[in-house]
Design a protein around this motif. Structure first.
Motif, PDB file in Angstrom:
ATOM      1  N   ALA A   1       0.840  -1.190   0.000  1.00  0.00           N
ATOM      2  CA  ALA A   1       0.000   0.000   0.000  1.00  0.00           C
ATOM      3  C   ALA A   1       0.876   1.241   0.000  1.00  0.00           C
ATOM      4  CB  ALA A   1      -0.898  -0.005   1.232  1.00  0.00           C
ATOM      5  N   ALA A   2       0.404   2.289  -0.660  1.00  0.00           N
ATOM      6  CA  ALA A   2       1.165   3.537  -0.696  1.00  0.00           C
ATOM      7  C   ALA A   2       1.271   4.127   0.706  1.00  0.00           C
ATOM      8  CB  ALA A   2       0.477   4.525  -1.631  1.00  0.00           C
ATOM      9  N   PRO A   3       2.460   4.624   1.106  1.00  0.00           N
ATOM     10  CA  PRO A   3       2.616   5.233   2.420  1.00  0.00           C
ATOM     11  C   PRO A   3       1.981   6.608   2.461  1.00  0.00           C
ATOM     12  CG  PRO A   3       4.631   5.454   1.169  1.00  0.00           C
ATOM     13  CD  PRO A   3       3.694   4.628   0.326  1.00  0.00           C
ATOM     14  N   ALA A   4       1.824   7.126   3.667  1.00  0.00           N
ATOM     15  CA  ALA A   4       1.290   8.480   3.823  1.00  0.00           C
ATOM     16  C   ALA A   4       2.287   9.468   3.226  1.00  0.00           C
ATOM     17  CB  ALA A   4       1.053   8.793   5.290  1.00  0.00           C
ATOM     18  N   PRO A   5       1.859  10.348   2.331  1.00  0.00           N
ATOM     19  CA  PRO A   5       2.813  11.246   1.648  1.00  0.00           C
ATOM     20  C   PRO A   5       3.259  12.391   2.541  1.00  0.00           C
ATOM     21  CG  PRO A   5       0.587  11.710   0.912  1.00  0.00           C
ATOM     22  CD  PRO A   5       0.496  10.500   1.804  1.00  0.00           C
ATOM     23  N   LYS A   6       4.504  12.809   2.335  1.00  0.00           N
ATOM     24  CA  LYS A   6       5.008  14.031   2.948  1.00  0.00           C
ATOM     25  C   LYS A   6       4.713  15.240   2.064  1.00  0.00           C
ATOM     26  CE  LYS A   6       8.985  14.300   4.820  1.00  0.00           C
ATOM     27  NZ  LYS A   6       8.520  14.763   6.131  1.00  0.00           N
ATOM     28  N   ALA A   7       4.570  14.986   0.760  1.00  0.00           N
ATOM     29  CA  ALA A   7       4.304  16.073  -0.180  1.00  0.00           C
ATOM     30  C   ALA A   7       3.601  15.511  -1.406  1.00  0.00           C
ATOM     31  CB  ALA A   7       5.603  16.762  -0.588  1.00  0.00           C
ATOM     32  N   ILE A   8       2.772  16.331  -2.016  1.00  0.00           N
ATOM     33  CA  ILE A   8       2.121  16.007  -3.279  1.00  0.00           C
ATOM     34  C   ILE A   8       2.637  16.984  -4.324  1.00  0.00           C
ATOM     35  CG2 ILE A   8      -0.048  15.827  -4.531  1.00  0.00           C
ATOM     36  CD1 ILE A   8       0.188  13.709  -2.443  1.00  0.00           C
ATOM     37  N   TRP A   9       3.137  16.468  -5.442  1.00  0.00           N
ATOM     38  CA  TRP A   9       3.675  17.320  -6.505  1.00  0.00           C
ATOM     39  C   TRP A   9       2.860  17.131  -7.782  1.00  0.00           C
ATOM     40  CZ3 TRP A   9       9.036  14.728  -5.545  1.00  0.00           C
ATOM     41  CH2 TRP A   9       9.588  15.225  -4.354  1.00  0.00           C
ATOM     42  N   ARG A  10       2.579  18.218  -8.432  1.00  0.00           N
ATOM     43  CA  ARG A  10       1.968  18.176  -9.752  1.00  0.00           C
ATOM     44  C   ARG A  10       3.088  18.180 -10.798  1.00  0.00           C
ATOM     45  NH1 ARG A  10      -3.474  19.049  -9.870  1.00  0.00           N
ATOM     46  NH2 ARG A  10      -4.429  19.823  -7.933  1.00  0.00           N
ATOM     47  N   VAL A  11       3.058  17.213 -11.684  1.00  0.00           N
ATOM     48  CA  VAL A  11       4.063  17.104 -12.739  1.00  0.00           C
ATOM     49  C   VAL A  11       3.404  17.546 -14.040  1.00  0.00           C
ATOM     50  CG1 VAL A  11       5.715  15.597 -13.891  1.00  0.00           C
ATOM     51  CG2 VAL A  11       5.062  15.143 -11.509  1.00  0.00           C
ATOM     52  N   PRO A  12       3.832  18.664 -14.630  1.00  0.00           N
ATOM     53  CA  PRO A  12       3.149  19.201 -15.812  1.00  0.00           C
ATOM     54  C   PRO A  12       3.352  18.342 -17.049  1.00  0.00           C
ATOM     55  CG  PRO A  12       5.111  20.484 -15.321  1.00  0.00           C
ATOM     56  CD  PRO A  12       4.938  19.537 -14.173  1.00  0.00           C
ATOM     57  N   ALA A  13       2.449  18.506 -18.006  1.00  0.00           N
ATOM     58  CA  ALA A  13       2.485  17.701 -19.230  1.00  0.00           C
ATOM     59  C   ALA A  13       3.734  17.955 -20.056  1.00  0.00           C
ATOM     60  CB  ALA A  13       1.237  17.979 -20.066  1.00  0.00           C
ATOM     61  N   ASP A  14       4.343  19.144 -19.915  1.00  0.00           N
ATOM     62  CA  ASP A  14       5.502  19.478 -20.752  1.00  0.00           C
ATOM     63  C   ASP A  14       6.833  19.199 -20.072  1.00  0.00           C
ATOM     64  OD1 ASP A  14       5.497  21.467 -18.821  1.00  0.00           O
ATOM     65  OD2 ASP A  14       5.857  23.105 -20.243  1.00  0.00           O
ATOM     66  N   ILE A  15       6.851  18.519 -18.918  1.00  0.00           N
ATOM     67  CA  ILE A  15       8.124  18.340 -18.209  1.00  0.00           C
ATOM     68  C   ILE A  15       9.082  17.476 -19.022  1.00  0.00           C
ATOM     69  CG2 ILE A  15       7.540  16.263 -16.881  1.00  0.00           C
ATOM     70  CD1 ILE A  15       9.467  19.377 -15.649  1.00  0.00           C
ATOM     71  N   GLY A  16       8.555  16.551 -19.832  1.00  0.00           N
ATOM     72  CA  GLY A  16       9.437  15.750 -20.680  1.00  0.00           C
ATOM     73  C   GLY A  16      10.164  16.595 -21.696  1.00  0.00           C
ATOM     74  N   ARG A  17       9.446  17.537 -22.316  1.00  0.00           N
ATOM     75  CA  ARG A  17      10.077  18.419 -23.307  1.00  0.00           C
ATOM     76  C   ARG A  17      11.043  19.385 -22.631  1.00  0.00           C
ATOM     77  NH1 ARG A  17       4.767  17.959 -25.051  1.00  0.00           N
ATOM     78  NH2 ARG A  17       4.104  19.952 -24.139  1.00  0.00           N
ATOM     79  N   ARG A  18      10.683  19.876 -21.448  1.00  0.00           N
ATOM     80  CA  ARG A  18      11.555  20.817 -20.738  1.00  0.00           C
ATOM     81  C   ARG A  18      12.848  20.138 -20.294  1.00  0.00           C
ATOM     82  NH1 ARG A  18       8.115  22.917 -16.024  1.00  0.00           N
ATOM     83  NH2 ARG A  18      10.075  23.981 -15.515  1.00  0.00           N
ATOM     84  N   TYR A  19      12.725  18.919 -19.774  1.00  0.00           N
ATOM     85  CA  TYR A  19      13.931  18.204 -19.361  1.00  0.00           C
ATOM     86  C   TYR A  19      14.766  17.803 -20.582  1.00  0.00           C
ATOM     87  CZ  TYR A  19      17.014  14.922 -16.972  1.00  0.00           C
ATOM     88  OH  TYR A  19      18.122  14.276 -16.477  1.00  0.00           O
ATOM     89  N   ALA A  20      14.103  17.436 -21.659  1.00  0.00           N
ATOM     90  CA  ALA A  20      14.831  17.092 -22.888  1.00  0.00           C
ATOM     91  C   ALA A  20      15.637  18.281 -23.388  1.00  0.00           C
ATOM     92  CB  ALA A  20      13.848  16.625 -23.958  1.00  0.00           C
ATOM     93  N   GLU A  21      15.113  19.489 -23.211  1.00  0.00           N
ATOM     94  CA  GLU A  21      15.807  20.686 -23.683  1.00  0.00           C
ATOM     95  C   GLU A  21      17.131  20.885 -22.962  1.00  0.00           C
ATOM     96  OE1 GLU A  21      16.392  23.843 -26.168  1.00  0.00           O
ATOM     97  OE2 GLU A  21      14.763  22.382 -26.234  1.00  0.00           O
ATOM     98  N   VAL A  22      17.168  20.592 -21.663  1.00  0.00           N
ATOM     99  CA  VAL A  22      18.417  20.797 -20.912  1.00  0.00           C
ATOM    100  C   VAL A  22      19.316  19.565 -20.925  1.00  0.00           C
ATOM    101  CG1 VAL A  22      17.416  22.539 -19.394  1.00  0.00           C
ATOM    102  CG2 VAL A  22      17.394  20.153 -18.673  1.00  0.00           C
ATOM    103  N   SER A  23      18.729  18.388 -21.087  1.00  0.00           N
ATOM    104  CA  SER A  23      19.524  17.160 -21.005  1.00  0.00           C
ATOM    105  C   SER A  23      19.962  16.636 -22.359  1.00  0.00           C
ATOM    106  CB  SER A  23      18.720  16.065 -20.304  1.00  0.00           C
ATOM    107  OG  SER A  23      17.630  15.643 -21.103  1.00  0.00           O
ATOM    108  N   GLY A  24      19.228  17.006 -23.414  1.00  0.00           N
ATOM    109  CA  GLY A  24      19.492  16.435 -24.722  1.00  0.00           C
ATOM    110  C   GLY A  24      18.872  15.066 -24.917  1.00  0.00           C
ATOM    111  N   ASP A  25      18.209  14.540 -23.887  1.00  0.00           N
ATOM    112  CA  ASP A  25      17.593  13.218 -23.955  1.00  0.00           C
ATOM    113  C   ASP A  25      16.219  13.356 -24.604  1.00  0.00           C
ATOM    114  OD1 ASP A  25      16.559  10.718 -23.658  1.00  0.00           O
ATOM    115  OD2 ASP A  25      16.962  10.541 -21.508  1.00  0.00           O
ATOM    116  N   ARG A  26      16.193  13.264 -25.930  1.00  0.00           N
ATOM    117  CA  ARG A  26      14.951  13.476 -26.686  1.00  0.00           C
ATOM    118  C   ARG A  26      14.355  12.150 -27.160  1.00  0.00           C
ATOM    119  NH1 ARG A  26      17.917  18.184 -27.662  1.00  0.00           N
ATOM    120  NH2 ARG A  26      16.702  20.080 -27.321  1.00  0.00           N
ATOM    121  N   ASN A  27      14.376  11.186 -26.307  1.00  0.00           N
ATOM    122  CA  ASN A  27      13.672   9.944 -26.595  1.00  0.00           C
ATOM    123  C   ASN A  27      12.199  10.283 -26.829  1.00  0.00           C
ATOM    124  OD1 ASN A  27      12.250   7.424 -26.323  1.00  0.00           O
ATOM    125  ND2 ASN A  27      13.997   6.605 -25.198  1.00  0.00           N
ATOM    126  N   PRO A  28      11.601   9.805 -27.934  1.00  0.00           N
ATOM    127  CA  PRO A  28      10.227  10.204 -28.256  1.00  0.00           C
ATOM    128  C   PRO A  28       9.181   9.834 -27.218  1.00  0.00           C
ATOM    129  CG  PRO A  28      11.005   8.452 -29.725  1.00  0.00           C
ATOM    130  CD  PRO A  28      12.192   8.975 -28.991  1.00  0.00           C
TER     131      PRO A  28
END
Length: 301
Positions: free
Chosen positions: A163-190
């Motif tokens: 079972a999932a443990p009680a969270p310390k924090a809840i984070w919203r991960v935006p739909a564009d985080i893959g593109r944003r991280y790809a921009e800085v990392s160069g990891d553009r796996n489709p």
């Protein structure tokens, strides 16, 4: 071992194009090490990385940042004709980083990358890509990225779902985080860039990079870590974008177990920490890991 010395970081776009070509592969891992000397840091790029991953700005780099230096060399190694597996379809299942001292913006060093330890896995075969960043102080940063090539394994029984443990924090991960991280990392796996390209590889939507999730978790520990430590993670189910994820962590005293004292405040206290990232709405694990002294025995794969 054959050593290939590079004067500059390999260009990633041609390597991704190369990864799309038919691949015959070889029987074993190549006995080759890629080396790039005289590596310096670009403060603007570090700042962009920190912003995407949730770190503060400073003269000491996040422990995950040197992966940006190693990744192009990893790509060059894994797209060679004699590499036993095609790049597309490999799964990054685990990542262990050991930092002997903080890597600083003013450092100049050498990056080395090689592959080793090809071995069976219940779902196929796996191997490690070893990356090192070395300065005049010696090797101060080492990464072991474990990759799985599915197929030909003996399979394994269905594992117990905790079972999932009680969270310390809840984070919203935006739909564009893959593109944003790809921009800085160069990891553009489709699979990270857009729902349409991700669906071509069997995902219902784009998924977050595993190394982004690891970095985002470590940003939650910022200011509470020692100068030297090992952070070891196992990647579980992918984070389908956009997402809401639950983070939890707890202190450990020589071992990692549920029910240990939760991490609130304080610095290194002789034991270590464990942490997990789950889907916020369903008990589905995305990532689990530990932070331990640098000479501690790593978790078994």
């Amino acid at each position: 071992m054959t050593v290939k010395e590079l004067r500059e970081a390999p260009k990633l776009a041609p390597l991704y194009a190369k990864a799309l070509l038919p691949h015959s592969g070889g029987g074993g891992l190549p006995d080759t090490e890629y080396v790039r000397a005289g590596v310096e840091f670009d403060p603007a790029h570090v700042a962009a990385y920190n912003q995407v991953c949730g770190f503060r700005l400073g003269d000491e780099l996040p422990v995950t940042y040197p992966h940006m230096l190693a990744f192009p060399l990893q790509m060059a190694l894994m797209t060679q004709p004699d590499f036993p597996f095609p790049l597309l379809g490999m799964v990054h299942v685990a990542n262990r980083i050991t930092q002997r001292r903080p890597v600083r913006l003013t450092d100049t060093g050498t990056v080395r990358v090689r592959a080793e330890n090809l071995r069976p896995h219940e779902k196929g075969r796996q191997f490690d890509v070893i990356s090192e960043y070395t300065t005049a102080d010696g090797p101060i940063w080492t990464e072991v990225s474990t990759y799985l090539r599915r197929g030909g394994g003996e399979g394994g029984g269905k594992r117990e779902q905790l079972a999932a443990p009680a969270p310390k924090a809840i984070w919203r991960v935006p739909a564009d985080i893959g593109r944003r991280y790809a921009e800085v990392s160069g990891d553009r796996n489709p699979i990270h860039l857009h729902p349409l390209t991700a669906k071509l590889f069997g995902f219902p939507s784009a998924i977050a990079h595993g190394m982004w999730t690891k970095a985002r978790v470590l940003a939650a520990f910022e200011g509470r870590l020692p100068d030297a430590y090992t952070v070891d993670v196992k990647f579980k189910l992918p984070v389908l974008l956009p997402a809401k994820v639950a983070f939890t962590s707890w202190q450990t005293g020589g071992g990692c177990y549920r029910g240990a004292k939760r991490l609130d405040e304080g610095r290194w206290s002789g034991g270590g920490w464990a942490f997990e990232l789950w889907a916020a709405k369903k008990p589905k694990p995305h990532l689990e890991g530990t932070i331990t002294p640098p000479d501690a025995t790593p978790n078994p794969r």
